[in-house]
Design a protein around this motif. Structure first.
Motif, short mmCIF file in Angstrom:
data_model
loop_
_atom_site.label_atom_id
_atom_site.label_comp_id
_atom_site.label_asym_id
_atom_site.label_seq_id
_atom_site.Cartn_x
_atom_site.Cartn_y
_atom_site.Cartn_z
N TYR A 75 -13.67 35.26 8.11
CA TYR A 75 -13.04 36.74 8.22
C TYR A 75 -12.64 37.34 6.89
O TYR A 75 -12.89 38.55 6.60
N ASP A 86 -13.59 39.72 15.43
CA ASP A 86 -13.58 40.31 14.13
C ASP A 86 -13.82 41.62 14.16
O ASP A 86 -15.00 42.37 14.46
N TYR A 115 -6.78 40.36 6.41
CA TYR A 115 -6.37 39.07 6.78
C TYR A 115 -5.41 38.36 5.87
O TYR A 115 -5.37 36.94 6.15
N ILE A 121 -7.11 36.81 17.14
CA ILE A 121 -8.65 37.10 16.85
C ILE A 121 -9.63 36.38 17.80
O ILE A 121 -10.81 36.69 18.07
#
Length: 611
Positions: free
Chosen positions: A353, A585, A543, A580
């Motif tokens: 991600y 995502d 992230y 998550i």
């Protein structure tokens, strides 16, 4: 018709008569596709349409493109890709157990699965199972290319029908599978035919075994199974039951030990106190149990205290070759009781991600060599001791690190790079790939101002028909993103938009918001920063952790989460890893949306207003 079955093998065959594919952990499935219907059929001939509506929808909207090839019959796997080489079986399995239509629909949006096609059994209504595998592969590739369907597996393109890629060389593919913690590799004879429901030696599967150390706790004489556990804090947590892999002699020795040294708690069950450690081979962990466990080895060299939950997680996620992690027990976020190994684990898990936002961008890193809090410094130039696999890019006499892969990311993590700051454009363009608004309240106590500003921005963007995304800054504010088509707009042009939006909000809310750059003159108002969106400037990557005591992460959010109940302290490193799994995502379509973003008419309108 039932899928042809694979034969297990411990070794990968190596001669020119074989080809090699990634093995994905999902639901084996046949996809029947004609002009009027689409059917997903499991290996047990159960229809799966209701559980994966996103796949049915994808087929329906692409039927016209494939009209000339229908009816089709594809052999493949329903997967939930967490990277290009690994599917999370537990997600696919949970999707397959859902019954509520509302729950299924929500899961299809948050956790969309894909269908990986690896064989073509029927083309234009004609069965071709007796053609050679290579001929079927060629027809399949031509079909996907003609229809403009994804030509390789990509976790970014969820909810789609994708074509598997294959290689004539097993070594490189096997290395990538191991690096990304995939399930295994499949070897297929190039001349193999397809036989319904039969197990064949022409298709071999080789598992990428992980080895987990467990403590033996229980033996059930009735079924011959042993239980294995690990310590969670000071309590034993059972994570496996196994019997396969033991030789007759090992089975006899262990069962005798339990029956002579253990405590009998029922007619067929004995327990023993923590004393014997063994390694169990498995292909993954579903959150509760090891998957496909089998005995691997006794570990008489280890004490039971060695078998812990944290050690299990590390064994399940081995460090890739060529990456060295030094001082893994070094405290990094003491307030969260996280050591370097925990931080490296976060980077491994979040890499699919995070990397799409780091790829092809000059990295400005902030390192905390002694952990957080502690001394920190910015690093732009690549150090002389960087390994050969680290890619770089020159700009304005600086040789930047470009973090394009997992190995580089983990190497940076070992250097205790905590913050990953990136420019607004990739290295192959001078144009921004996104617009970002930084909503900066005077302190975290005024975080509600960031929420209010974000909601007002969202209303403006919706009015312009622009799709926007939002994330926490990892500190005290929020950041709002608008993805853009590549190479379409200059920074000068996007500045027209960002300046308009920020000045408009200040005019509407002069008591709350300001565009004053000097902190001392902001009068405790939220700062709307449009100047920062410019060439040469950077923003914290989605992230990326931040170097604060709480181990907060710059976390993507959904717009329905933006309310006065929101607080940035919710999004710590451990919390984001759990989050998550539930949300998926939230930026998965970011770049795809950018290519369709109707920004040009908005810009034209604003330019006309300035005349």
């Amino acid at each position: 018709m039932k899928p042809m079955l694979l034969t297990s093998s411990e070794t990968i065959p190596s001669n020119e008569g074989w080809l090699y594919e990634t093995k994905y952990d999902g639901y084996r499935c046949l996809l029947k596709w004609d002009l009027n219907s689409v059917t997903l059929q499991s290996r047990n001939e159960k229809e799966l349409n209701d559980y994966f509506p996103e796949l049915i929808h994808f087929c329906q909207i692409n039927t016209e493109k494939l009209k000339a090839f229908l009816p089709l019959l594809l052999d493949g796997e329903i997967v939930y890709l967490v990277n290009d080489y690994k599917s999370d079986f537990s997600t696919v399995q949970s999707r397959g157990k859902m019954r509520s239509q509302k729950t299924i629909l929500q899961a299809s949006k948050n956790l969309p699965c894909s269908f990986i096609a690896f064989d073509l059994l029927q083309l234009k209504g004609v069965e071709i199972t007796q053609h050679s595998l290579m001929d079927r592969k060629k027809e399949l590739a031509d079909l996907f290319q003609s229809a403009g369907l994804p030509l390789s597996p990509s976790f970014k393109d969820k909810g789609t029908i994708q074509l598997i890629t294959f290689s004539d060389e097993s070594d490189l593919l096997w290395a990538r599978i191991q690096e990304w913690n995939g399930e295994g590799i499949i070897a297929k004879k190039k001349n193999s035919l397809w036989d319904s429901g039969k197990r064949t030696n022409g298709w071999l599967k080789v598992k990428n075994w992980r080895y987990v150390t467990v403590i033996l706790t229980l033996f059930d004489q009735e079924n011959g199974y042993f239980n294995g556990a690990v310590y969670v804090d000071e309590k034993l947590e059972e994570i496996t039951t196994f019997r396969h892999g033991l030789s007759d002699e090992e089975m006899q020795t262990l069962s005798t030990f339990f029956q002579t040294k253990g405590t009998r708690i029922s007619a067929t069950i004995w327990t023993i106190p923590p004393s014997i450690c063994v390694d169990v081979a498995c292909i993954d962990f579903d959150g509760k149990k090891l998957r496909e466990p089998r005995f691997a080895a006794f570990r008489f060299d280890l004490k039971p205290e060695h078998a812990t939950w944290d050690h299990m997680l590390r064994q399940l996620h081995p460090i890739p070759r060529h990456v060295e992690i030094t001082h893994p027990d070094k405290p990094v976020f003491p307030a969260l009781d996280l050591v370097k190994d925990d931080y490296i684990y976060y980077l491994q898990e979040i890499a699919p991600y995070l990397l799409p936002f780091l790829e092809q961008r000059n990295l400005t890193a902030i390192r905390f060599p002694h952990g957080v809090p502690g001394e920190s410094f910015y690093q732009k130039n690549v150090p002389e001791y960087a390994p050969d696999f680290v890619r770089t890019s020159f700009d304005d006499e600086i040789e930047y690190i470009v973090c394009n892969d997992l190995k580089t990311l983990l190497w940076l993590g070992n250097q205790l790079v905590i913050e990953f700051h990136i420019p607004f454009q990739t290295n192959d363009t001078q144009c921004p790939t996104e617009i970002v608004f930084d909503l900066d309240p005077p302190s975290v106590e005024e975080f509600s101002l960031a929420v209010e500003a974000a909601l007002q921005m969202k209303a403006i963007f919706d009015n312009f028909n622009l799709t926007s995304y939002i994330k926490t800054s990892g500190g005290k504010g929020l950041q709002v993103y608008i993805p853009l088509p590549r190479n379409a707009f200059t920074f000068d042009e996007t500045r027209i938009f960002t300046e308009f939006v920020c000045k408009f909000l200040v005019e509407q809310n002069p008591k709350w918001f300001t565009i004053e750059r000097m902190k001392k003159n902001r009068n405790n108002k939220l700062y709307l920063d449009y100047v920062q969106h410019a060439h040469g400037k950077t923003i914290i990557s989605p992230y990326s952790p931040r170097g604060n005591n709480h181990g907060l992460v710059a976390t993507p959010l959904s717009w329905h989460e933006i309310s006065q109940q929101l607080h940035p302290k919710l999004f710590t490193i451990p919390a984001v890893l759990e989050r998550i799994k539930e949300t998926g995502d939230l930026l998965k379509d970011f770049y795809k949306v950018g290519e369709q973003q109707p920004f040009a008419p908005v810009l034209t309108t604003l330019k006309n207003l300035r005349k």
